[in-house]
Design an enzyme around this catalytic site. Structure first.
Site, PDB file in Angstrom:
ATOM      1  N   ASP A   1       0.864  -1.176   0.000  1.00 55.38           N
ATOM      2  CA  ASP A   1       0.000   0.000   0.000  1.00 55.38           C
ATOM      3  C   ASP A   1       0.903   1.229   0.000  1.00 55.38           C
ATOM      4  O   ASP A   1       1.676   1.431   0.939  1.00 55.38           O
ATOM      5  CB  ASP A   1      -0.866  -0.026   1.276  1.00 55.38           C
ATOM      6  CG  ASP A   1      -2.159   0.724   1.125  1.00 55.38           C
ATOM      7  OD1 ASP A   1      -2.153   1.771   0.447  1.00 55.38           O
ATOM      8  OD2 ASP A   1      -3.172   0.279   1.691  1.00 55.38           O
TER       9      ASP A   1
ATOM     10  N   ASP B   1      -2.780   4.750  -2.420  1.00 53.84           N
ATOM     11  CA  ASP B   1      -3.712   5.445  -1.547  1.00 53.84           C
ATOM     12  C   ASP B   1      -4.084   6.823  -2.111  1.00 53.84           C
ATOM     13  O   ASP B   1      -3.197   7.562  -2.564  1.00 53.84           O
ATOM     14  CB  ASP B   1      -3.011   5.621  -0.187  1.00 53.84           C
ATOM     15  CG  ASP B   1      -3.926   6.106   0.912  1.00 53.84           C
ATOM     16  OD1 ASP B   1      -4.866   5.375   1.239  1.00 53.84           O
ATOM     17  OD2 ASP B   1      -3.689   7.208   1.444  1.00 53.84           O
TER      18      ASP B   1
ATOM     19  N   GLU C   1      -6.483   4.237  -5.634  1.00 57.31           N
ATOM     20  CA  GLU C   1      -7.713   4.566  -4.906  1.00 57.31           C
ATOM     21  C   GLU C   1      -8.165   5.943  -5.381  1.00 57.31           C
ATOM     22  O   GLU C   1      -7.479   6.940  -5.160  1.00 57.31           O
ATOM     23  CB  GLU C   1      -7.457   4.596  -3.397  1.00 57.31           C
ATOM     24  CG  GLU C   1      -8.744   4.830  -2.606  1.00 57.31           C
ATOM     25  CD  GLU C   1      -8.515   5.313  -1.175  1.00 57.31           C
ATOM     26  OE1 GLU C   1      -9.425   5.160  -0.352  1.00 57.31           O
ATOM     27  OE2 GLU C   1      -7.434   5.869  -0.888  1.00 57.31           O
TER      28      GLU C   1
ATOM     29  N   HIS D   1     -11.111  -1.622   4.292  1.00 65.78           N
ATOM     30  CA  HIS D   1     -10.916  -1.226   5.685  1.00 65.78           C
ATOM     31  C   HIS D   1     -11.567   0.118   5.992  1.00 65.78           C
ATOM     32  O   HIS D   1     -11.539   0.558   7.136  1.00 65.78           O
ATOM     33  CB  HIS D   1      -9.420  -1.159   5.987  1.00 65.78           C
ATOM     34  CG  HIS D   1      -8.739  -0.107   5.163  1.00 65.78           C
ATOM     35  ND1 HIS D   1      -8.617  -0.200   3.793  1.00 65.78           N
ATOM     36  CD2 HIS D   1      -8.182   1.077   5.498  1.00 65.78           C
ATOM     37  CE1 HIS D   1      -8.003   0.885   3.340  1.00 65.78           C
ATOM     38  NE2 HIS D   1      -7.736   1.682   4.354  1.00 65.78           N
ATOM     39  N   ASP D   2     -12.099   0.790   4.988  1.00 66.98           N
ATOM     40  CA  ASP D   2     -12.754   2.088   5.204  1.00 66.98           C
ATOM     41  C   ASP D   2     -14.274   1.986   5.133  1.00 66.98           C
ATOM     42  O   ASP D   2     -14.965   2.994   5.310  1.00 66.98           O
ATOM     43  CB  ASP D   2     -12.311   3.090   4.125  1.00 66.98           C
ATOM     44  CG  ASP D   2     -10.833   3.429   4.206  1.00 66.98           C
ATOM     45  OD1 ASP D   2     -10.272   3.428   5.317  1.00 66.98           O
ATOM     46  OD2 ASP D   2     -10.237   3.701   3.144  1.00 66.98           O
TER      47      ASP D   2
HETATM   48  C1  GLC Z   1      -7.299   6.222   2.195  1.00 62.50           C
HETATM   49  C2  GLC Z   1      -7.177   5.038   3.118  1.00 62.50           C
HETATM   50  C3  GLC Z   1      -7.673   5.449   4.463  1.00 62.50           C
HETATM   51  C4  GLC Z   1      -6.817   6.570   4.971  1.00 62.50           C
HETATM   52  C5  GLC Z   1      -6.764   7.730   3.959  1.00 62.50           C
HETATM   53  C6  GLC Z   1      -5.658   8.680   4.273  1.00 62.50           C
HETATM   54  O1  GLC Z   1      -8.608   6.601   1.977  1.00 62.50           O
HETATM   55  O2  GLC Z   1      -7.852   3.945   2.577  1.00 62.50           O
HETATM   56  O3  GLC Z   1      -7.714   4.386   5.370  1.00 62.50           O
HETATM   57  O4  GLC Z   1      -7.313   7.054   6.170  1.00 62.50           O
HETATM   58  O5  GLC Z   1      -6.522   7.267   2.661  1.00 62.50           O
HETATM   59  O6  GLC Z   1      -4.415   8.082   4.014  1.00 62.50           O
END
Ligand code: GLC
Length: 541
Positions: A101, A202, A244, A318-319
């Site tokens: 990640d 990310d 993402e 995980h979010d």
């Molecule tokens: C992404 C991750 C999340 C994190 C955010 C900031 O959305 O999936 O868990 O808090 O980025 O890094």
């Protein structure tokens, strides 16, 4: 059957591990790399091809590792670099690749670069971050951070504000500075040499921000920067890359995932994820899901990326709250059938499926009390909304429905204390339903959610139509059924699900009545009435 050349990741199923909640090996209540290594055989048995590992780098853990203080070391809480090398090697022995990640939009404020930057405007690392002059109490503009509060943080000794899209302790990197990009590319190449199989990037569509114009996602230089990174790093190998991108539309995702490989393999797109919130509101502003809308959105992605891009397929990470609690039913009577229904629906699409740990067991939301919540996002929200005058019970309802901790409670391995996750006190409470929802109870039960996922994963290895086939939605305006056909050469696969708990008369087209059943979440044949959450795939040629 004609043969289409595939990248490995087009036929793969990828499993996300949230390491702090997967398996603890030393009794400190936090999952770790040796624990994960111990569970690799479980993942091989499930049949996955790769593991996306949420961050294990050195980090003060303000945002559970998404605040990195050293990209080239492992946090002692998770183990060591030697453990990481062992994980890569042990996974490889089982045919599983490790996907790291990459958090490239921001670092932790404890990162050496930021610590240097704080030393003075002339420090070479100062320009690694985004600064604006100003007066205390008068931030450059009213941009808000994703975890609440202003996106600007005042630093008295510099008489400047720095920009952060997430927590105060997560300062944004300045991607306009070529030295930042070179440092990040070096680090990526270092991980490539260690033998990883790819990267999840990310919030990658937020790197090209323009804080003066209020631009966060999809800034003007975004694709130029991604192509540069691609050429300098993973573009030179057989890696899977998934960005993402909360701001992606199908048009934008076509750029990100174009078949020439100049950007990423695919992105995580979130249009479907926002369908059960009030229009114009945030995820906390709950609204019912309209299935017809979900069909339009998911079908739009299927059609618009066909032949010119690639989809990721996911319900969970995980979010996000657990899908069975969200769009299925976590009542005992329906939990298993609805978990299987949601899986069937997803695995019939074109794209690369992602499983989030515990999804393959039908794990549910945790519905934690406020005292048991650990997530900075939920805790900040509670404080903020309380100040804005929301009723405490309403805020808690939102957090229990949508909070990220729902997905972060420990993996449920067996019915021993702490679900077999840890011999100590877990960092976050185990969901009490571990006594009956756990891996040990499922792996040898052919009717379990686990074995259903195994079957679906196998199907994707056997049925080229699921990988390459075109997509046609049937019964577009039906409020309960989601039905679609994939077609490749002269072969067709039909996926039918009853999305709701009510029985429904079905109306299979005549020629489907003789077809082969590939998978079905109820025993026995498909009847005239579809039962609650009934789902199946039929094959015809
Ligand atoms: C992404 C991750 C999340 C994190 C955010 C900031 O959305 O999936 O868990 O808090 O980025 O890094």
């Amino acid at each position: 059957m004609s043969v289409n050349a595939h990248h490995w990741w087009q036929e793969a199923v990828i499993y996300q591990v949230y390491p702090r909640s997967f398996q603890d090996s030393n009794g400190d209540g936090v999952g770790d790399l040796p624990g994960l290594i111990r569970r690799l055989d479980y993942l091989r048995r499930l049949g996955v091809d790769a593991i996306w590992l949420s961050p294990v780098y050195r980090s003060p853990q303000e945002d559970n590792g998404y605040d990195i203080s050293d990209y080239q070391d492992i946090d002692p809480m998770f183990g060591s670099l030697a453990d990481m090398d062992r994980l890569i090697a042990e996974a490889r022995l089982r045919g599983i690749r490790i996907i790291m990640d990459l958090v490239l939009n921001h670092t932790s404020d404890r990162h050496r670069w930021f610590q240097e930057a704080l030393k003075g405007r002339d420090n070479p690392y100062h320009d690694f971050y985004i600064w604006r002059d100003g007066q205390p109490g008068q931030p450059p503009n009213d941009m808000r951070a994703c975890f609440g509060g202003s996106a600007w943080q005042w630093v008295p000794q510099l008489q400047q504000y720095y920009f952060h899209q997430f927590a105060v302790a997560q300062p944004d990197l300045n991607w306009d500075n070529p030295a930042v990009r070179e440092a990040l590319y070096d680090m990526i190449r270092w991980w490539m040499k260690r033998g990883v199989g790819g990267f999840r990037l990310d919030v990658i569509d937020q790197i090209a921000k323009d804080p003066d114009l209020g631009i966060t996602n999809n800034g003007p230089r975004l694709h130029e920067l991604i192509r540069e990174m691609n050429q300098a790093t993973f573009g030179n190998g057989d890696y899977v890359t998934v960005g993402e991108t909360w701001g992606a539309t199908p048009q934008i995702a076509r750029l990100f995932s174009q078949p020439d490989g100049s950007e990423f393999s695919m992105v995580f797109q979130f249009e479907h994820i926002g369908l059960d919130q009030k229009p114009g509101g945030q995820k906390w502003d709950l609204a019912p899901l309209d299935l017809v809308r979900l069909k339009q959105v998911l079908s739009g992605w299927q059609r618009q990326l066909y032949g010119c891009g690639w989809n990721s397929l996911f319900w969970n990470n995980h979010d996000l709250p657990r899908i069975v609690s969200r769009w299925g039913s976590d009542k005992p009577a329906y939990r298993e059938v609805s978990a299987k229904m949601l899986a069937t629906l997803l695995y019939g699409f074109q794209g690369t499926p992602y499983i989030y740990q515990g999804e393959e067991l039908g794990m549910t939301n945790a519905y934690l009390s406020l005292e048991d919540c650990r997530d900075i996002e939920s805790l900040n929200l509670y404080r903020e909304r309380l100040e804005e005058g929301y009723a405490p019970a309403d805020i808690l309802r939102s957090i229990q429905a949508r909070g990220r901790d729902n997905a972060r409670t420990p993996m449920q391995w067996d019915d021993s204390p702490q679900a077999g996750f840890s011999s100590g006190e877990p960092w976050i409470k185990v969901n009490p339903n571990y006594s009956y929802i756990n891996a040990a109870a499922q792996v040898d039960d052919p009717d379990s959610v686990f074995c259903y996922y195994q079957k679906l994963i196998n199907l994707r290895k056997q049925e080229t139509t699921l990988i390459d086939g075109s997509y046609t939605l049937l019964a577009e305006s039906d409020p309960d059924l989601f039905m679609y056909v994939r077609e490749w050469d002269s072969e067709q696969i039909l996926t039918v699900v009853n999305f709701h708990a009510q029985e429904r008369p079905q109306f299979l087209p005549e020629h489907w009545k003789q077809a082969n059943c590939l998978i079905h979440n109820y025993p026995g044949p498909v009847g005239e009435t579809l039962r609650p959450f009934e789902a199946f795939m039929l094959k015809h040629w």
